[in-house]
Design an enzyme around this catalytic site. Structure first.
Site, PDB file in Angstrom:
ATOM      1  N   CYS A 280       0.764  -1.158  -0.009  1.00 58.03           N
ATOM      2  CA  CYS A 280      -0.142  -0.045   0.097  1.00 58.03           C
ATOM      3  C   CYS A 280       0.921   1.230  -0.004  1.00 58.03           C
ATOM      4  O   CYS A 280       0.691   2.095  -0.948  1.00 58.03           O
ATOM      5  CB  CYS A 280      -0.912  -0.056   1.226  1.00 58.03           C
ATOM      6  SG  CYS A 280      -2.341  -1.126   0.908  1.00 58.03           S
TER       7      CYS A 280
HETATM    8  C1  UDX Z   1      -1.317   0.264   5.503  1.00 59.99           C
HETATM    9  C2  UDX Z   1      -2.153   0.920   6.274  1.00 59.99           C
HETATM   10  O1  UDX Z   1      -1.829   1.065   7.779  1.00 59.99           O
HETATM   11  C3  UDX Z   1      -3.541   0.657   6.168  1.00 59.99           C
HETATM   12  O2  UDX Z   1      -4.650   1.424   6.918  1.00 59.99           O
HETATM   13  C4  UDX Z   1      -3.948   0.679   4.691  1.00 59.99           C
HETATM   14  O3  UDX Z   1      -5.101   0.385   4.312  1.00 59.99           O
HETATM   15  C5  UDX Z   1      -2.942  -0.318   3.915  1.00 59.99           C
HETATM   16  O4  UDX Z   1      -1.546   0.038   4.143  1.00 59.99           O
HETATM   17  P1  UDX Z   1       0.007  -2.361   5.929  1.00 59.99           P
HETATM   18  O5  UDX Z   1       0.600  -2.047   4.591  1.00 59.99           O
HETATM   19  O6  UDX Z   1      -0.702  -3.591   6.093  1.00 59.99           O
HETATM   20  O7  UDX Z   1      -1.174  -1.116   6.005  1.00 59.99           O
HETATM   21  O8  UDX Z   1       1.266  -2.012   7.077  1.00 59.99           O
HETATM   22  P2  UDX Z   1       1.330  -0.969   8.096  1.00 59.99           P
HETATM   23  O9  UDX Z   1       1.300  -2.014   9.571  1.00 59.99           O
HETATM   24  O10 UDX Z   1       0.855   0.184   7.948  1.00 59.99           O
HETATM   25  O11 UDX Z   1       2.976  -1.016   7.787  1.00 59.99           O
HETATM   26  C6  UDX Z   1       3.423  -0.276   6.383  1.00 59.99           C
HETATM   27  C7  UDX Z   1       5.033  -0.238   6.698  1.00 59.99           C
HETATM   28  O12 UDX Z   1       5.510   0.768   7.518  1.00 59.99           O
HETATM   29  C8  UDX Z   1       5.662  -1.516   7.118  1.00 59.99           C
HETATM   30  O13 UDX Z   1       6.804  -1.902   6.210  1.00 59.99           O
HETATM   31  C9  UDX Z   1       6.044  -1.021   8.289  1.00 59.99           C
HETATM   32  O14 UDX Z   1       7.409  -2.004   8.693  1.00 59.99           O
HETATM   33  C10 UDX Z   1       6.540   0.355   8.163  1.00 59.99           C
HETATM   34  N1  UDX Z   1       6.185   0.924   9.413  1.00 59.99           N
HETATM   35  C11 UDX Z   1       5.236   1.082  10.309  1.00 59.99           C
HETATM   36  C12 UDX Z   1       7.423   1.801  10.096  1.00 59.99           C
HETATM   37  O15 UDX Z   1       8.477   1.630   9.385  1.00 59.99           O
HETATM   38  N2  UDX Z   1       7.398   2.422  10.910  1.00 59.99           N
HETATM   39  C13 UDX Z   1       6.264   2.777  11.654  1.00 59.99           C
HETATM   40  O16 UDX Z   1       6.153   3.288  12.813  1.00 59.99           O
HETATM   41  C14 UDX Z   1       4.951   1.994  11.171  1.00 59.99           C
END
Ligand code: UDX
Length: 453
Positions: A280
């Protein structure tokens, strides 16, 4: 008050990826009758046997329950049938990126045309809801004309059209489907929106989240703006992490924890690391940039969000080189391959650019992940080695990069690294280890930590 069972609308879902299958199982688990439709025969065959085609905690159990109760059935193709037999259709087909970052809408267009043809045969009112992430204007300018052209009917009069984005996170996708922070109902006309709002009020009965009623385009933009904000928060804290590394004694974890206590900032999505991956954020930020540029505005902030994220994983390679000098012939252990814990998804996983660069520099790689090994084998084939456990992965390694914060890696102690590695050097790319403990016992480099500790 929930609707009486016999009054509950029947639901169909087109596309059985994360969003589609979680939506289908979410409704079915609450007693609705749901048809889940996909062109991929193998996927539907698995779903009908109670096996989700991807790793998602809790989903298999709910899927099996729904099948056993007869609330859910997977259907290959046959959009005419599923639309004909239901009252509302959620469209959750993929919207992949094109090479220039803009989104490819071919699956949306084809689903809309097929639904339109089905509506032509139908004499009862039907609402189509776009759930896929689509750039502002898509539902109005592409979906609506296709539905009208193929059905020879009028949107807003003979049938309804809504746009209702999802906000579910992989790893907690089912929970996010049944417990939402907010629900967005974008509608072409009031009647369509009322029908969808009524469905959501029934679905969430007892704990209805705030429901935002708006236009189709605003609903589309809400999704992009939300993901761009979260991605920007991550690139922001990674920027602060990179600054911390230049300041002796500074630690981004403490900075983030203190910042997060300001309610205007909030504590979530301030974990510094190797950057964001997944299906996403990378795609949505690129698509919003492309859409905005096409409209004549260059969103510089989002360009920066993307640039920071592109460079961030390569910091792990830089750290390796600082510790080992040349990487030629060095054995690097990689712990964690999935783009985040609790999923086997490796789309845009941060380890992909890391491993590619390490290989380019002549290193040999051994990798381990609790669930994503089969995905890594598809991506890297025989270019890297695959370990069956953490300890095997660490064997005789010159350096270890922690790339995904799986709970089982959080339990490791300095002894585990010292015992197994050729030289115990650990690069904590997700800040899961205590520098005070690890830094004293072994060579330890933590992202966002100013030296010396
Ligand atoms: C995301 C959105 O949260 C969700 O609302 C949307 O519908 C789809 O995209 P997702 O891709 O499942 O969900 O993962 P998410 O938990 O948001 O993390 C995305 C990425 O960001 C991961 O690679 C995670 O490691 C990274 N991340 C997240 C960070 O590096 N730091 C953070 O503080 C949070």
């Amino acid at each position: 008050m929930s609707l009486a069972l016999e009054k509950r609308p029947k639901i169909s879902v087109i596309g059985t990826g994360y969003v589609g299958l979680c939506t289908a199982v979410g409704f079915a688990s609450k007693g609705y009758s749901v048809l889940a439709c996909d062109v991929d025969e193998a996927k539907i065959e698995k779903i009908n046997r109670g096996l989700p085609p991807f790793h998602e905690p809790g989903l298999q159990e709910k899927l099996s329950e729904s099948l056993a109760k007869g609330n859910l059935s997977g259907v290959v193709g046959q959009i005419d049938r599923v639309v004909g037999e239901t009252d509302l259709t959620f469209v959750a087909v993929g919207t992949p990126s094109r090479p220039d970052g803009s989104i490819d809408l071919q699956y949306i267009e084809s689903a809309a045309s097929n639904i339109g043809r089905a509506l032509k045969q139908k004499d009862t009112y039907h609402v189509t809801i776009i759930k896929s992430t689509v750039v502002p204007g898509t539902t109005q300018d592409i979906v609506k004309p296709a539905l009208e052209r193929e059905s020879k009917k009028r949107c807003g009069v003979d049938f309804g059209l809504c746009m209702s984005p999802e906000f579910l996170r992989q790893g907690s996708a089912f929970q996010d489907t049944v417990n939402a922070d907010r629900v967005v109902v974008g509608s072409f006309d009031k009647q369509s929106g009322d029908k969808l709002e009524e469905l959501y009020r029934d679905f969430y009965s007892g704990h209805v989240p705030p429901i935002i009623r708006t236009t189709l385009s605003t609903a589309e933009l809400i999704k992009y703006a939300s993901n761009a904000m979260l991605a920007t928060k991550i690139s922001f804290i990674n920027t602060i992490a990179n600054i911390c590394e230049k300041i002796p004694g500074a630690d981004v974890k403490v900075v983030a924890a203190a910042m997060g206590l300001d309610r205007r900032i909030g504590s979530l999505f301030l974990d510094a690391g190797l950057g964001y991956g997944g299906s996403c954020f990378p795609k949505d930020v690129k698509a919003l940039i492309a859409c905005s540029k096409a409209l004549g505005y260059t969103p510089e902030l989002l360009d920066a969000t993307e640039n920071v994220n592109r460079k961030q994983p390569l910091k792990a390679v830089e750290f390796c080189k600082q510790q080992l000098g040349t990487l030629e012939g060095k054995k690097i252990a990689i712990l964690g391959l999935a783009f985040k814990p609790d999923t086997d998804d490796m789309r845009e996983a941060r380890v992909i650019p890391i491993i590619n660069q390490l290989l380019k520099e002549g290193a040999t790689i051994t990798a381990y992940d609790p669930v994503a090994m089969h995905m890594a084998q598809i991506i890297f084939k025989n270019k890297i080695q695959y370990a069956a456990s953490t300890m095997q992965c660490l064997q005789k390694a010159d350096c270890c990069i922690l790339a995904t914060e799986w709970p089982e890696f959080q339990k490791l102690t300095p002894q585990d690294f010292i015992k197994n590695m050729k030289q115990p050097i650990l690069i904590d790319g997700r800040r899961i280890y205590d520098p005070q403990v690890f830094g004293k016992k072994m060579k330890f480099v933590a992202l966002g930590l100013g030296q010396p500790i």
